[in-house]
Write an enzyme that holds these catalytic residues in place. Structure first.
Site, PDB file in Angstrom:
ATOM      1  N   LYS B  76       8.288   3.270  -4.987  1.00  0.00           N
ATOM      2  CA  LYS B  76       7.547   2.163  -4.314  1.00  0.00           C
ATOM      3  C   LYS B  76       8.116   0.693  -4.298  1.00  0.00           C
ATOM      4  O   LYS B  76       8.273   0.366  -5.387  1.00  0.00           O
ATOM      5  CB  LYS B  76       6.015   2.021  -4.370  1.00  0.00           C
ATOM      6  CG  LYS B  76       5.277   1.455  -3.490  1.00  0.00           C
ATOM      7  CD  LYS B  76       3.712   1.405  -3.705  1.00  0.00           C
ATOM      8  CE  LYS B  76       2.899   0.649  -2.820  1.00  0.00           C
ATOM      9  NZ  LYS B  76       1.429   0.785  -2.899  1.00  0.00           N
ATOM     10  N   SER B 151      -1.473   2.235   0.980  1.00  0.00           N
ATOM     11  CA  SER B 151      -0.232   1.631   0.994  1.00  0.00           C
ATOM     12  C   SER B 151       0.980   2.314   0.673  1.00  0.00           C
ATOM     13  O   SER B 151       2.161   1.916   1.035  1.00  0.00           O
ATOM     14  CB  SER B 151      -0.284   0.300   0.567  1.00  0.00           C
ATOM     15  OG  SER B 151      -0.270   0.246  -1.087  1.00  0.00           O
ATOM     16  N   SER B 175      -4.540   3.434  -2.568  1.00  0.00           N
ATOM     17  CA  SER B 175      -3.201   3.434  -2.030  1.00  0.00           C
ATOM     18  C   SER B 175      -2.301   4.683  -2.632  1.00  0.00           C
ATOM     19  O   SER B 175      -1.328   4.664  -1.776  1.00  0.00           O
ATOM     20  CB  SER B 175      -2.460   2.194  -2.241  1.00  0.00           C
ATOM     21  OG  SER B 175      -3.153   1.160  -1.617  1.00  0.00           O
TER      22      SER B 175
END
Lengths: 480, 484
Positions: B76, B151, B175
């Site tokens: 990420k 996210s 997330s």
């Protein structure tokens, strides 16, 4: 109307740790800009603070030195505001729960009265960087070497009633933090900075007046001047029908005045909250016991001991314990020299004068305490006179070796051989027959003064090396 | 090759049936061919990946390989990577290159994993749909018109579409788990403190936690083994040994007490999702687990408490992005205030600004007690609820998200409805517990997540429960059309 001044001080002491409070970067002063700023000091994304245990140890040492309660649990908070030399956009400080709670110190006023000043709290925090406005042609340079340097902010009660008391308190704190080795006390380099909260009130009134905060004062002299100026300003303002507003003011030493920086209305809302990157600081009894076991003798205790153990006057003891380095020096000189009074005179006299003249710290003295002790020993054992010792000291200061080397090389050894002294005395008396006659006929009350003439002549002839006590005794015998 | 799990590929690499270079090239080719549809990667590090793969092959040949050696994964874009851009999905850090690796990145590299690139995400991890990214929305491989969740939407989509074997994510309020649920993969948020936060760009420091996103619980266990552990650079990381997650995968779950939270099976839950979750619970019961009712009476306070605590911390954490030292700086600032205002106005998107403002307000003088302090008390109440629940059960199970993937743009203008996406996940962050999402049976062809919540540092048990369910079912083996 009679006015009373009320003063409280906030003192920022830079802790003498090797590395910063939350990063491994060095805290050494004077490096090229931004060469001592780690990722953490730069506030890079994703980096995290880790508390320096040594800073905690120093804070606890201060707490114990002023008889304060050390918190078992204290909390680091974020003080949020934007400024270019504050890389993270917040300063990590302690807010609601400081590491050191209430304590007290004693100051001695001019009239000898001892007054106790309360310390409200002392908390750990990080310093900000520096904004450099010169040399950048309309731009501002940022140096983050200082960012993250550990500070202990010591907050007093509003217990002081004059600029002199404030200075005495500030000096006391300076003495303590340097004694216990947590701060180098260097005011030029900003290791010891003072803010003064100053207000006035009609004498007898219980409530405090509105205060102004005088920021960032870095000398005791300026502290006194800034407070005195501010007190005058506030009294004049009130007497002219005005009102003191709560504000932050800056002392301008060049103009000897304070001027407004920002008022309460313009003050930041710092939005303090506990820093989630740091766990609450927990200090157990064993840690405190360890710190206490390491605690050096504090100045007040040392002063008392100097009076009782060495038989020094209160004045001498006070002067000698003003700094730990000077007190340490004295003790070494006294021990090596074997005479405390002589040691005290030399440390406060010749040594202090030479250091002062050369602008050198006692720690960096060319004549170390041990060497001075040996010199004192030579006075004590009558190898040299006090007067000759001053010449020996000068030679030692110039690097010509230790006391014995100089005495030997320059042939300064005192003449104590009674035969040699008698020969000198006879020679001088023979050469001054008229004066001898006058002396013998003189009023006995005037004789001691007249004796001086012969002593002078003999000392001159011996190049100062004749033992003055022996010369005196022999002269008296021969002239009677 | 891409349809294999990490565990299978690891075995194939060790047996020299394939090489890391071959596997890496294959994944890079898939990213090139297929990611145009998804937008799951913001940076692909082809050259670095191939170099790492080559080294991995040498290590395998030398017999020095571990289970992750040569496995191509993605990070990420919230994890700092030395010499590779770390944007955090923001214009603010569009050109930011960190001179350091996040601990999680460094540990995975040390374990031999190959980094394919950095995945898209909601800006500064603030969002539940991946629509707030400066680099554009990510699409759900199961349906191009829907979101992958957020996210960690880029990581979820990339794993679901088999563009990488596994990926890292972060979870502040759901997330990792919510996008895992919406894309049909397995995602784990460990106990707060289990993985180091060093080098992970902070959103809400007391809630943020890194975790694995993978194709199976077994894969997640292998990744977590490398990611977890004490880090002296993170004062909040836990100084306790890492359990043997892979070794615990063979444990029987007969007699295991699974707590069903009444408050989570309510009207807010989509009917189809509820039925899928029930099917998964029935399966767990069939495997010998015992279902018990538990209650989290303060769970309904978790979303409001979270939307005080998280924005408050974010308002402070994001203050460092001021245009002074790195990151976006406006053109020709006329003075300091102008520099701050324009750099931040231009650098941050709307959702980030909204949260900075909420947080600034919540911390302001006069409001602190009513908001921040109150929210922290609610956190304690929620943690107490869980403590009581875990007296009655070993693991808690329920839905991960209230529905399946929603359409792009559907909730973009309605922050509150977006915030409710995390209604079942947020309490876990507030309490600091470990939680995971694994696939339940699909609903209308779209993935559904079953959430499992464990007691503190009970990741090994969570992973084993998930693994036992996955051994008995094929819900986690489904692949979206076009990405099989």
């Amino acid at each position: 109307m009679q006015w009373e001044t009320v003063i409280g001080l906030e003192i920022h002491t830079q802790l003498a740790t090797q590395s910063k409070i939350f990063s491994p970067a060095s805290t050494a002063f004077g490096a090229a800009p931004n060469t001592q700023a780690s990722l953490i000091d730069l506030g890079m994304p994703g980096v995290l603070p880790v508390l320096n245990r040594e800073a905690v140890r120093m804070a606890v040492r201060f707490g114990k030195a002023i008889g304060a309660h050390v918190a078992e649990r204290s909390v680091f908070a974020r003080k949020n505001y934007f400024y270019p030399d504050l890389p993270k956009g917040y300063q990590i400080s302690q807010y609601e729960l400081p590491v050191v709670g209430e304590g007290r110190v004693e100051i001695v006023l001019d009239d000898g009265v001892v007054k106790t000043i309360g310390v409200t709290r002392a908390h750990l925090e990080e310093d900000a960087g520096k904004s450099l406005h010169e040399d950048f042609h309309g731009m501002t340079g940022i140096d983050l070497n200082r960012a993250g340097t550990p500070l202990l902010e010591i907050v007093s009660e509003p217990d002081m009633r004059s600029a002199k008391e404030a200075v005495a308190y500030a000096k006391k704190i300076h003495q303590i933090v340097t004694y216990i080795g947590i701060c180098d006390g260097n005011m030029q380099e900003g290791s010891f900075r003072m803010d003064a909260n100053v207000s006035v009130r009609p004498k007898g009134q219980a409530e405090f007046g509105t205060r102004a905060e005088l920021k960032n004062i870095n000398s005791f002299r300026f502290l006194e001047k800034a407070i005195n100026f501010e007190v005058e300003r506030q009294i004049e303002l009130i007497e002219d029908g005005g009102k003191v507003v709560q504000e932050t003011r800056l002392y301008d030493s060049a103009k000897d005045e304070t001027r407004s920086m920002r008022t309460k209305e313009e003050a930041n809302d710092y939005r303090y909250f506990p820093d989630p990157d740091l766990l609450p600081l927990e200090i157990d009894a064993a840690f405190i016991a360890d710190v206490v076991a390491d605690m050096p003798e504090l100045p007040d205790a040392r002063r008392a001991r100097f009076e009782s153990d060495y038989g020094l006057s209160a004045y001498d003891a006070d002067v000698l314990t003003a700094s730990r380095a000077q007190a340490d020096c004295f003790e070494t000189v006294a021990e090596v020299g074997g005479d405390a009074k002589l040691a005290a005179n030399w440390v406060m006299g010749e040594l202090a004068a030479a250091l002062n003249k050369a602008g050198v710290d006692i720690d960096a003295s060319p004549v170390a305490a041990g060497a001075l002790g040996k010199l004192v020993a030579r006075i004590k054992d009558n190898t040299i006179s006090g007067k000759i010792a001053k010449d020996v000291f000068a030679a030692m200061w110039a690097g010509e070796g230790d006391a014995d080397d100089v005495i030997e090389a320059k042939g300064l050894k005192q003449i104590t051989d009674s035969g040699a002294i008698e020969a000198l005395v006879d020679e001088v008396l023979a050469a001054n027959a008229e004066q001898v006659e006058n002396y013998r006929n003189a009023d006995p009350a005037k004789q001691p003064k007249m004796l001086g003439f012969f002593v002078g002549q003999i000392m001159k002839k011996s190049q100062g090396k004749a033992n003055p006590q022996q010369v005196n005794a022999l002269l008296r015998k021969k002239l009677s | 090759m891409h349809d294999k799990t990490l565990a299978q590929l690891s075995a194939a690499l060790q047996a020299r049936k394939t090489s890391s270079v071959e596997l890496t090239q294959h994944m890079l080719r898939r990213i090139k061919e297929l990611d145009g549809r998804l937008n799951s990667f913001v940076t692909v590090t082809e050259a670095e990946a191939l170099a790492q793969a080559l080294i991995a092959d040498l290590r395998i040949a030398a017999g020095q390989a571990g289970p992750l050696t040569g496995i191509p994964i993605a990070h990420k874009d919230i994890f700092c990577t030395r010499e590779v851009r770390t944007s955090c999905g923001s214009r603010m850090l569009e050109d930011f290159v960190a001179p350091y690796d996040a601990t999680v990145v460094a540990r995975l590299e040390q374990a031999g994993a190959v980094m394919l690139g950095k995945t898209n995400m909601d800006e500064f991890a603030m969002g539940s749909s991946n629509e707030t990214s400066h680099f554009g929305a990510v699409r759900n491989p199961w349906d191009d018109d829907t979101v992958p969740g957020g996210s960690s939407g880029g990581s979820a989509a990339a794993v679901a579409a088999h563009l990488c074997v596994a990926a890292t994510g972060t979870d502040t309020g759901g997330s990792i788990r919510q996008p895992a649920a919406l894309t049909g993969i397995t995602g784990l948020k460990p106990t707060y403190g289990r993985c180091s936060r060093w080098g992970m760009i902070a959103f809400a420091s007391s809630l943020d936690q890194a975790g694995p996103m993978a194709r199976s619980a077994e894969d997640a266990a292998m990744l977590l083994t490398a990611m977890a552990g004490f880090d002296e650079r993170d004062s909040t990381s836990a100084d306790r040994p890492v359990d043997d997650y892979v070794g615990a995968l063979g444990n029987d779950i007969r007699g295991l007490r699974i707590g069903i939270v009444g408050e989570f099976m309510d009207d807010g839950l989509d009917g189809g999702v509820g039925a899928s979750v029930q099917a998964a619970l029935d399966e767990l019961q069939r495997l010998g687990a015992e279902l018990v009712d538990v209650s989290l009476p303060n769970a309904h306070l978790s979303v409001p408490a979270y939307y005080v605590v998280a924005p408050a911390e974010c308002s402070s954490n994001l203050a460092r992005f001021d245009g002074v030292r790195y990151g976006h700086r406006c053109e020709d600032p006329k003075d300091l205030e102008d520099l701050y205002k324009r750099s931040r106005s231009e650098g941050f998107g709307a959702e980030v600004k909204r949260r900075i403002m909420i947080g600034t307000y919540a911390l302001s003088a006069g409001y602190y007690d009513a908001y921040y302090l109150k929210a922290q008390k609610v956190r304690q109440l929620i943690a107490d609820d869980f403590r009581r629940a875990f007296e009655r059960c070993d693991v808690i199970a329920g839905p991960t998200a209230p529905g399946t993937a929603f359409r792009l743009g559907d909730k973009a203008d309605d922050p509150v409805s977006m915030y409710l996406q995390d209604i079942y996940t947020i309490a876990v962050n507030l309490a600091g517990l470990p939680g995971m999402s694994i696939p339940a049976p699909a609903s209308d062809g779209m993935p559904v997540g079953l959430q499992l919540i464990g007691d503190y540092f009970d990741e090994a048990r969570l992973l084993n429960v998930a693994h036992q369910l996955q051994l008995a079912t094929d819900w986690h083996q489904q692949a979206p059309k076009g990405f099989e």
